[in-house]
Design an enzyme around this catalytic site. Structure first.
Site, mmCIF file in Angstrom:
data_model
loop_
_atom_site.group_PDB
_atom_site.id
_atom_site.type_symbol
_atom_site.label_atom_id
_atom_site.label_comp_id
_atom_site.label_asym_id
_atom_site.label_seq_id
_atom_site.Cartn_x
_atom_site.Cartn_y
_atom_site.Cartn_z
ATOM 1 N N TYR A 144 -25.623 7.066 48.350
ATOM 2 C CA TYR A 144 -24.335 7.685 48.680
ATOM 3 C C TYR A 144 -23.795 7.224 50.032
ATOM 4 O O TYR A 144 -22.638 7.448 50.358
ATOM 5 C CB TYR A 144 -24.439 9.211 48.683
ATOM 6 C CG TYR A 144 -24.679 9.837 47.317
ATOM 7 C CD1 TYR A 144 -24.595 9.082 46.151
ATOM 8 C CD2 TYR A 144 -24.989 11.184 47.190
ATOM 9 C CE1 TYR A 144 -24.817 9.637 44.911
ATOM 10 C CE2 TYR A 144 -25.212 11.758 45.942
ATOM 11 C CZ TYR A 144 -25.127 10.977 44.814
ATOM 12 O OH TYR A 144 -25.345 11.536 43.584
ATOM 13 N N LYS A 195 -37.963 6.173 40.992
ATOM 14 C CA LYS A 195 -37.820 5.245 39.866
ATOM 15 C C LYS A 195 -38.539 3.959 40.285
ATOM 16 O O LYS A 195 -37.955 2.872 40.346
ATOM 17 C CB LYS A 195 -36.312 5.038 39.589
ATOM 18 C CG LYS A 195 -36.012 4.320 38.303
ATOM 19 C CD LYS A 195 -36.250 5.146 37.066
ATOM 20 C CE LYS A 195 -35.995 4.314 35.819
ATOM 21 N NZ LYS A 195 -36.577 4.852 34.599
ATOM 22 N N ASP A 228 -36.361 9.952 35.108
ATOM 23 C CA ASP A 228 -35.969 10.290 33.730
ATOM 24 C C ASP A 228 -36.950 11.290 33.126
ATOM 25 O O ASP A 228 -36.567 12.270 32.479
ATOM 26 C CB ASP A 228 -35.842 9.027 32.862
ATOM 27 C CG ASP A 228 -36.931 7.994 33.145
ATOM 28 O OD1 ASP A 228 -37.684 8.164 34.123
ATOM 29 O OD2 ASP A 228 -37.034 7.019 32.378
ATOM 30 N N ASP A 252 -29.496 15.194 43.721
ATOM 31 C CA ASP A 252 -28.184 15.741 43.364
ATOM 32 C C ASP A 252 -28.206 16.158 41.886
ATOM 33 O O ASP A 252 -27.832 17.280 41.512
ATOM 34 C CB ASP A 252 -27.144 14.631 43.601
ATOM 35 C CG ASP A 252 -25.722 15.113 43.472
ATOM 36 O OD1 ASP A 252 -25.517 16.315 43.288
ATOM 37 O OD2 ASP A 252 -24.809 14.272 43.543
ATOM 38 N N ASP A 256 -28.988 20.215 40.146
ATOM 39 C CA ASP A 256 -28.014 20.871 39.260
ATOM 40 C C ASP A 256 -28.629 21.182 37.893
ATOM 41 O O ASP A 256 -28.353 22.233 37.299
ATOM 42 C CB ASP A 256 -26.776 19.995 39.070
ATOM 43 C CG ASP A 256 -25.735 20.274 40.148
ATOM 44 O OD1 ASP A 256 -26.087 20.942 41.132
ATOM 45 O OD2 ASP A 256 -24.586 19.836 39.996
#
Ligand code: NAD
Length: 367
Positions: A144, A195, A228, A252, A256
């Site tokens: 980001y 990852k 994942d 992020d 959520d």
């Protein structure tokens, strides 16, 4: 007597409604635990745009800078959605606050009491014990913020977009430290999510977390998941987690997802800790509910104040070191909900109460 100086920014929508209740609860525990609350309320977000022309007026920023923590409500709503993106409440107030106070660590507890398992989209038999996990997310680095970041035109007329993901060892170590402190106050288990089968950033992330935890907290049980797989596990078996440690983008998304499996946003608090220390020798932090301004119920007096009250408890613990008072608030919220007092977002077969009645029920469980 210990004096706790913090800025109060109620914001928009349900923000002021739930903040009022949280301040009442704080006042009550302050009297009981012998500390003094010293706070000033300031405009932020849409209301600040309406009254002062900008989402983060200079006076509000000054009030935050002369405080030791910020208790934040939530900001934004349909009224300000047509403004240019850079002037919209969240972008123009929250991002500068994160930057000013270098809020690098986001702590999001995912809590679902066993009494509320029906609020979760997960089958209740899978989460009979409820959910009690925490996502610790790095907040100021990663993809980001990395440079270069642009959309450019190629010679053949096609467009190309570039985002850059950067993490340094020091950034990974300081967020690992927050995860360690969080896990030590809980069940001493950290699951680091990355990852590493694809991204160089994640290879460094995994190496650094492994070395840092081994050296600084060998008692912690450290495990790893690819992002994942982590998403799948949160959606199917969230009870297996204690503390999840992860970078900005993965955090992020996962936080959520965690919020959605926990049922109502009205129950979920969050803390964002800065690099600076306050006069208590503890991190400056911004404490806020996980949800937004809930325009659909704003002004009706029915919002659930628990997320704001639990955010205040996080503030007492992380920025002021009053863990006993924080524990007492958290227990009181749980007791009030267990006794069947529920706002409409968490009332299924029971009758629902107002924001104020919920607050009173929590207060009565403190005394
Ligand atoms: P939201 O997050 O405000 O609410 C989603 C749903 O959850 C709604 O049905 C709402 O009624 C419910 N809900 C949320 N908090 C609740 C509470 N305390 N009690 C009972 N129910 C509650 O929805 P949204 O549409 O994503 O956002 C609305 C506005 O809030 C937007 O302008 C958005 O930009 C802003 N927002 C601000 C923040 C922030 O200030 N940090 C965070 C998220 C969204």
């Amino acid at each position: 007597m210990d004096s706790l100086k913090f800025a109060v920014l109620p914001g928009d929508g349900i923000g002021p409604e739930v903040m009022e209740t949280a301040l009442e609860v704080l006042g009550h525990v302050a009297r009981k635990h012998n500390f003094v609350l010293q706070y000033e309320e300031s405009d932020v977000g849409g209301i600040a745009i309406d009254r002062q022309g900008t989402a983060l007026p200079p006076q509000t920023l000054e009030a935050c800078q002369s405080s030791e923590a910020i208790l934040f409500g939530s900001i934004g709503g349909p009224k300000w959605e047509s403004l240019p993106p850079a002037e919209q409440p969240e972008r123009a107030a929250l991002l500068p606050l994160r930057k000013t106070f270098s809020l690098f660590a986001n702590i999001r507890p995912g809590l679902l009491y066993p009494e509320l398992v029906d609020a979760s989209p997960i089958k209740s038999e899978r989460i009979a014990q409820g959910i009690d996990m925490v996502v610790v997310r790095e907040l100021t680095g990663g993809i980001y913020f990395g440079q270069p970041r642009e959309i450019r035109c190629l010679d053949n007329g096609e467009k190309e977009a570039i985002d850059t993901m950067v993490y340094r060892t020091s950034e990974i170590e300081r967020i690992a430290e927050v995860a360690i402190r969080t896990a030590l106050g809980r069940n001493k288990r950290i699951c680091s999510v990355d990852k590493a089968n694809v991204l160089a950033n994640s290879v460094l992330w995994r190496e650094t977390v492994t070395a840092y935890v081994k050296e600084n907290a060998p008692d912690i049980e450290l495990s790893y998941l690819y992002v994942d797989n982590a998403a799948m596990q949160i959606a199917s078996d969230p009870g297996r987690f204690d503390v999840i440690l992860t970078g900005n983008m993965f955090g992020d998304i996962l936080s959520d997802l965690m919020a959605s499996v926990c049922g109502s946003l009205g129950m979920l608090a969050s803390a964002s800790l800065g690099t600076g220390k306050n006069s208590h020798g503890l991190p400056f932090g911004l404490y806020e509910p996980a949800g937004g301004t809930a325009p659909d119920i704003a002004g009706k007096g029915i919002a659930n104040p628990c997320a704001q009250i639990l955010s205040a408890a996080l503030m007492l613990r992380h920025s002021f070191g009053h863990s006993e008072a924080a524990d007492e608030i958290e227990r009181a919220v749980h007791r009030a909900v267990s006794s069947g007092i529920r706002t409409s977002d968490i009332a299924f077969e029971t009758q629902s109460v107002s924001t104020q009645q919920m607050g009173k029920a929590i207060l009565s469980n403190i005394s």
